[in-house]
Design an enzyme around this catalytic site. Structure first.
Site, PDB file in Angstrom:
ATOM      1  CB  SER A  31      -0.961  -0.040   1.181  1.00 47.54           C
ATOM      2  OG  SER A  31      -0.141  -0.226   2.508  1.00 47.54           O
TER       3      SER A  31
ATOM      4  CG  ASP B 202       2.109  -6.907   1.129  1.00 49.68           C
ATOM      5  OD1 ASP B 202       1.665  -7.844   1.166  1.00 49.68           O
ATOM      6  OD2 ASP B 202       1.641  -5.750   1.405  1.00 49.68           O
TER       7      ASP B 202
ATOM      8  CE  LYS C   2      -0.391  -8.479   3.356  1.00 43.19           C
ATOM      9  NZ  LYS C   2      -0.909  -8.196   1.775  1.00 43.19           N
TER      10      LYS C   2
ATOM     11  CD  GLU D  84      -2.195  -8.675  -3.187  1.00 45.36           C
ATOM     12  OE1 GLU D  84      -2.620  -8.621  -4.132  1.00 45.36           O
ATOM     13  OE2 GLU D  84      -1.883  -7.567  -2.259  1.00 45.36           O
TER      14      GLU D  84
ATOM     15  CD  GLU E 135      -7.825  -5.458   0.961  1.00 44.04           C
ATOM     16  OE1 GLU E 135      -6.604  -5.923   1.077  1.00 44.04           O
ATOM     17  OE2 GLU E 135      -7.904  -4.473   0.693  1.00 44.04           O
TER      18      GLU E 135
HETATM   19  O1  KIV Z   1      -0.464  -3.483   1.527  1.00 42.59           O
HETATM   20  C1  KIV Z   1      -1.332  -3.358   2.555  1.00 42.59           C
HETATM   21  O2  KIV Z   1      -1.109  -2.521   3.143  1.00 42.59           O
HETATM   22  C2  KIV Z   1      -2.060  -4.491   2.688  1.00 42.59           C
HETATM   23  C3  KIV Z   1      -3.344  -4.068   3.800  1.00 42.59           C
HETATM   24  C4  KIV Z   1      -4.109  -3.591   3.047  1.00 42.59           C
HETATM   25  C5  KIV Z   1      -3.599  -5.825   4.315  1.00 42.59           C
HETATM   26  O3  KIV Z   1      -1.981  -5.636   2.071  1.00 42.59           O
END
Ligand code: KIV
Length: 263
Positions: free
Chosen positions: A46, A84, A112, A114, A181
């Site tokens: 994000s 991420d 993390k 997706e 989400e």
């Molecule tokens: O990138 C991010 O901040 C996220 C959250 C919205 C869970 O993946």
């Protein structure tokens, strides 16, 4: 709060205690988020939107993620730090391993990714080699173009069934955490109850084991926010106060409320 590990979060789930995740991208905010008592920090992609000004997470690179993860880790947070894996950084086993290694060497304690069933082999490969994984299902922002916008997922019985099946499979593959989400609250509650691993919700109702919000959204700094976002700066004289208020609201069950929830 002592140093948080995945076993702390497992114990909290088993005890029915809610925990909190807030995004952070630099050392100052990582310190504030950790001091506020959030058990986990997400160095989210994000950052493409809230720091870099893009309208999606797609332009974010692995170098961006490693840089911001290293900034966060210099705060030595007590919170468990998840980083991420950005768009298209986990398409082949070699690339997945190299990029996850980069984030772990920048200091992340978990990565993390997706996606659902198609990620199972990558999850097993990383977990077998000592890299813990958080999966992310429902509205996965890296797929915004495939979804045709930032839309609630899992509204039809077929979609809901498929998200549940993905969740079970990624748990079986070895994921330690799951972010869900923008899915209807009853689906998120059902998945949280069926899985042994902790489920962190965002726009997924009050029935998950934890809640996450993007820092800039919960501080009321973002231009546009989704219905599940609450501005925790309201009525708070300081950022520290707003962060603590969010942590308390999740733990006491005050947030999220009905008006933040998709049905
Ligand atoms: O990138 C991010 O901040 C996220 C959250 C919205 C869970 O993946």
């Amino acid at each position: 709060m002592g140093k948080i590990t995945i076993s702390t979060l497992d114990k909290m789930k088993a005890a029915g205690e809610k925990f909190v995740c807030i995004t952070a991208y630099d050392a100052t905010f990582a310190r504030l988020v950790s001091d506020a008592g959030a058990e986990t920090i997400l160095v989210g992609d994000s950052l493409g939107m809230v720091l870099q000004g893009y309208d999606s997470t797609i332009p974010v690179t692995i170098d961006d993620m490693a840089y911001h993860t290293a900034c966060v880790m210099r705060a030595r947070p007590q919170s468990l730090v998840i980083a991420d894996m950005p768009f298209m950084s986990y398409t082949t086993p070699e690339q997945t391993m190299a990029h996850a290694t980069e984030l772990m060497q920048a200091g992340a304690q978990m990565v993390k990714m997706e996606g659902g069933t198609w990620l199972s082999d990558s999850i097993s490969m990383l977990v077998e080699r000592g890299i813990p994984v958080c999966a992310h299902l429902g509205l996965t922002p890296q797929s915004v173009n495939a979804f045709g916008g930032y839309r609630v997922q899992g509204r039809t019985p077929k979609e809901a069934k498929s998200i549940l099946a993905d969740a079970v499979e990624i748990q079986d593959a070895g994921a330690s955490l799951l972010v869900l989400e923008c899915v209807p609250a009853p689906l998120a509650t059902d998945i949280s109850a069926k899985l042994d691993i902790p489920v962190i919700g965002i726009g997924a109702g009050a029935g998950t084991d934890a809640q996450v919000l993007v820092l800039h959204d919960m501080l009321g700094l973002s231009e546009h926010t989704a219905r599940f976002v609450e501005n925790f700066m309201e009525g708070q004289p300081t950022i520290q106060g707003a962060l603590k208020r969010f942590v308390e609201a999740v733990k006491s069950g005050e947030y999220p409320r009905e008006e933040h929830t998709y049905t």
